[in-house]
Design a protein around this motif. Sequence first.
Motif, PDB file in Angstrom:
ATOM      1  N   SER A  33      50.401  30.599  43.604  1.00 59.04           N
ATOM      2  CA  SER A  33      51.729  30.113  43.965  1.00 59.04           C
ATOM      3  C   SER A  33      52.746  31.240  44.061  1.00 59.04           C
ATOM      4  O   SER A  33      53.840  31.047  44.584  1.00 59.04           O
ATOM      5  N   GLY A  34      52.374  32.425  43.563  1.00 60.49           N
ATOM      6  CA  GLY A  34      53.290  33.555  43.608  1.00 60.49           C
ATOM      7  C   GLY A  34      53.117  34.403  44.854  1.00 60.49           C
ATOM      8  O   GLY A  34      54.027  34.532  45.678  1.00 60.49           O
ATOM      9  N   CYS A  35      51.928  34.982  45.044  1.00 56.86           N
ATOM     10  CA  CYS A  35      51.683  35.885  46.175  1.00 56.86           C
ATOM     11  C   CYS A  35      50.896  35.223  47.297  1.00 56.86           C
ATOM     12  O   CYS A  35      50.705  35.818  48.355  1.00 56.86           O
ATOM     13  N   HIS A  36      50.411  33.989  47.066  1.00 53.10           N
ATOM     14  CA  HIS A  36      49.686  33.194  48.063  1.00 53.10           C
ATOM     15  C   HIS A  36      48.302  33.749  48.416  1.00 53.10           C
ATOM     16  O   HIS A  36      47.713  33.352  49.410  1.00 53.10           O
ATOM     17  N   LYS A  37      47.787  34.671  47.620  1.00 53.19           N
ATOM     18  CA  LYS A  37      46.416  35.118  47.819  1.00 53.19           C
ATOM     19  C   LYS A  37      45.462  34.018  47.362  1.00 53.19           C
ATOM     20  O   LYS A  37      45.791  33.200  46.497  1.00 53.19           O
ATOM     21  N   ILE A  38      44.275  34.002  47.959  1.00 49.90           N
ATOM     22  CA  ILE A  38      43.295  32.962  47.634  1.00 49.90           C
ATOM     23  C   ILE A  38      42.173  33.555  46.786  1.00 49.90           C
ATOM     24  O   ILE A  38      41.651  34.630  47.094  1.00 49.90           O
ATOM     25  N   TYR A  39      41.835  32.858  45.717  1.00 50.66           N
ATOM     26  CA  TYR A  39      40.805  33.314  44.787  1.00 50.66           C
ATOM     27  C   TYR A  39      39.794  32.194  44.547  1.00 50.66           C
ATOM     28  O   TYR A  39      40.091  31.010  44.750  1.00 50.66           O
ATOM     29  N   TYR A  40      38.620  32.575  44.078  1.00 51.02           N
ATOM     30  CA  TYR A  40      37.703  31.573  43.554  1.00 51.02           C
ATOM     31  C   TYR A  40      38.327  30.980  42.288  1.00 51.02           C
ATOM     32  O   TYR A  40      38.868  31.695  41.452  1.00 51.02           O
ATOM     33  N   ARG A  41      38.252  29.671  42.167  1.00 51.50           N
ATOM     34  CA  ARG A  41      38.863  29.007  41.011  1.00 51.50           C
ATOM     35  C   ARG A  41      38.257  29.504  39.701  1.00 51.50           C
ATOM     36  O   ARG A  41      38.950  29.641  38.695  1.00 51.50           O
ATOM     37  N   LYS A  42      36.955  29.804  39.711  1.00 52.69           N
ATOM     38  CA  LYS A  42      36.304  30.323  38.508  1.00 52.69           C
ATOM     39  C   LYS A  42      36.928  31.650  38.081  1.00 52.69           C
ATOM     40  O   LYS A  42      37.072  31.929  36.889  1.00 52.69           O
ATOM     41  N   GLU A  43      37.292  32.461  39.065  1.00 52.10           N
ATOM     42  CA  GLU A  43      37.916  33.750  38.770  1.00 52.10           C
ATOM     43  C   GLU A  43      39.274  33.552  38.110  1.00 52.10           C
ATOM     44  O   GLU A  43      39.622  34.250  37.150  1.00 52.10           O
ATOM     45  N   MET A  44      40.047  32.588  38.616  1.00 50.29           N
ATOM     46  CA  MET A  44      41.365  32.304  38.036  1.00 50.29           C
ATOM     47  C   MET A  44      41.233  31.722  36.630  1.00 50.29           C
ATOM     48  O   MET A  44      42.000  32.069  35.730  1.00 50.29           O
ATOM     49  N   ASN A  45      40.247  30.852  36.441  1.00 50.10           N
ATOM     50  CA  ASN A  45      40.036  30.276  35.114  1.00 50.10           C
ATOM     51  C   ASN A  45      39.657  31.360  34.103  1.00 50.10           C
ATOM     52  O   ASN A  45      40.110  31.353  32.957  1.00 50.10           O
ATOM     53  N   LYS A  46      38.816  32.291  34.548  1.00 52.09           N
ATOM     54  CA  LYS A  46      38.403  33.387  33.675  1.00 52.09           C
ATOM     55  C   LYS A  46      39.594  34.255  33.288  1.00 52.09           C
ATOM     56  O   LYS A  46      39.642  34.817  32.188  1.00 52.09           O
ATOM     57  N   ASN A  47      40.567  34.345  34.192  1.00 51.83           N
ATOM     58  CA  ASN A  47      41.767  35.144  33.942  1.00 51.83           C
ATOM     59  C   ASN A  47      42.893  34.296  33.365  1.00 51.83           C
ATOM     60  O   ASN A  47      44.072  34.660  33.445  1.00 51.83           O
ATOM     61  N   LEU A  48      42.536  33.147  32.784  1.00 50.41           N
ATOM     62  CA  LEU A  48      43.479  32.235  32.120  1.00 50.41           C
ATOM     63  C   LEU A  48      44.594  31.771  33.044  1.00 50.41           C
ATOM     64  O   LEU A  48      45.737  31.591  32.630  1.00 50.41           O
ATOM     65  N   GLN A  49      44.273  31.571  34.318  1.00 54.98           N
ATOM     66  CA  GLN A  49      45.220  31.099  35.326  1.00 54.98           C
ATOM     67  C   GLN A  49      46.395  32.067  35.532  1.00 54.98           C
ATOM     68  O   GLN A  49      47.508  31.662  35.865  1.00 54.98           O
ATOM     69  N   VAL A  50      46.120  33.353  35.334  1.00 53.54           N
ATOM     70  CA  VAL A  50      47.088  34.406  35.648  1.00 53.54           C
ATOM     71  C   VAL A  50      46.584  35.141  36.882  1.00 53.54           C
ATOM     72  O   VAL A  50      45.444  35.610  36.902  1.00 53.54           O
ATOM     73  N   CYS A  51      47.412  35.233  37.916  1.00 54.01           N
ATOM     74  CA  CYS A  51      46.984  35.862  39.161  1.00 54.01           C
ATOM     75  C   CYS A  51      46.659  37.337  38.932  1.00 54.01           C
ATOM     76  O   CYS A  51      47.502  38.092  38.440  1.00 54.01           O
ATOM     77  N   PRO A  52      45.462  37.788  39.311  1.00 53.00           N
ATOM     78  CA  PRO A  52      45.082  39.197  39.139  1.00 53.00           C
ATOM     79  C   PRO A  52      45.915  40.144  40.002  1.00 53.00           C
ATOM     80  O   PRO A  52      46.026  41.327  39.703  1.00 53.00           O
ATOM     81  N   ASN A  53      46.517  39.609  41.081  1.00 50.35           N
ATOM     82  CA  ASN A  53      47.276  40.452  42.001  1.00 50.35           C
ATOM     83  C   ASN A  53      48.742  40.599  41.604  1.00 50.35           C
ATOM     84  O   ASN A  53      49.247  41.709  41.461  1.00 50.35           O
ATOM     85  N   CYS A  54      49.437  39.471  41.404  1.00 52.80           N
ATOM     86  CA  CYS A  54      50.888  39.526  41.147  1.00 52.80           C
ATOM     87  C   CYS A  54      51.276  39.151  39.725  1.00 52.80           C
ATOM     88  O   CYS A  54      52.443  39.289  39.343  1.00 52.80           O
ATOM     89  N   GLY A  55      50.322  38.655  38.927  1.00 53.33           N
ATOM     90  CA  GLY A  55      50.626  38.308  37.544  1.00 53.33           C
ATOM     91  C   GLY A  55      51.292  36.959  37.367  1.00 53.33           C
ATOM     92  O   GLY A  55      51.731  36.627  36.261  1.00 53.33           O
ATOM     93  N   TYR A  56      51.364  36.164  38.426  1.00 55.18           N
ATOM     94  CA  TYR A  56      51.992  34.842  38.317  1.00 55.18           C
ATOM     95  C   TYR A  56      51.220  33.975  37.327  1.00 55.18           C
ATOM     96  O   TYR A  56      49.999  33.885  37.377  1.00 55.18           O
ATOM     97  N   HIS A  57      51.955  33.331  36.419  1.00 52.36           N
ATOM     98  CA  HIS A  57      51.341  32.484  35.398  1.00 52.36           C
ATOM     99  C   HIS A  57      51.351  31.023  35.866  1.00 52.36           C
ATOM    100  O   HIS A  57      52.401  30.372  35.892  1.00 52.36           O
ATOM    101  N   HIS A  58      50.185  30.524  36.255  1.00 54.03           N
ATOM    102  CA  HIS A  58      50.078  29.127  36.658  1.00 54.03           C
ATOM    103  C   HIS A  58      50.021  28.231  35.415  1.00 54.03           C
ATOM    104  O   HIS A  58      49.650  28.695  34.326  1.00 54.03           O
TER     105      HIS A  58
END
Length: 286
Positions: A33-58
């Motif tokens: 929702s921050g930088c609009h990049k698309i990730y695998y959901r598993k990757e986001m879950n592993k990163n605790l729903q923090v965007c690896p690119n912009c750091g947006y906290h979902h």
Amino acid sequence: MLKDFFGKRKKYASIPSEQAKADVPEGLMQKCSGCHKIYYRKEMNKNLQVCPNCGYHHPLQAWDRIDTLFDDDTFEEWDQALTTGNPLAFPGYEEKVEKDQKKTGLNEGVVTGKGTIDGQATAFAVMDSSFRMGSMGSVIGEKIARAVENARVEGIPFIIFTASGGARMQEGLLSLMQMSKTAIAIKRFSESGGLMISVMTHPTTGGVSASFASIGDYNFAEPGALIGFAGRRIIEQTIREKLPDDFQTAEFQLKHGQLDKVVNRLEMKEVLSLLLKFHQKGGNEK
């Protein structure tokens, strides 16, 4: 041959969008929702729903939050069966609550209990914005007040993660009464020597921000969290001035002395563990 290659590509591009969507399993991908990049959901879950690119906290659901913080199989839930009624006979309220219960698997917009973080016992409450936008009703206030009182009786710290759109309009004055109920419980807890850590997540607004969310011994927030009482538009119309672009963000609150620290979710457990150890040893740890 090159012509055939581009011809195949063109043919593929002509596939209807509905067919293309059908080829991708539902829920496999997630857009930031921050930088609009698309990730695998598993990757986001592993990163605790923090965007690896912009750091947006979902947003993080209540039980997912608990899993990120507590030692395995140590969390014990309190007051699970406590559910909302319809004290003001507000039309359609019960149906909306039931719908959210089915959608989230929660009985209400807060989970309370106790467990251990790196072996240190603590009482805990976490609000979930996916349930009625985390709005503060009488059950949420009651569960938080009970959790604080349990922490006082057991002589353990109390940690709360807040996420709320404010008071629950369907309960009227009964909702607003929870501000004083929770504040009194926390005052009694503090006077007994109890440690309270409050972590405000996006969003923490209205009566929640003006009561239990803001009166911890430590007041933290996640990056970018919206924190405030009244809405931006209402304030601007009232004071007839343009507010700063970062107004009511966690960073703005920190800059103006309303927070002690803005803590990245990936560092949250380490920070909480350190504070629990520090206070457990009477502040003598070097």
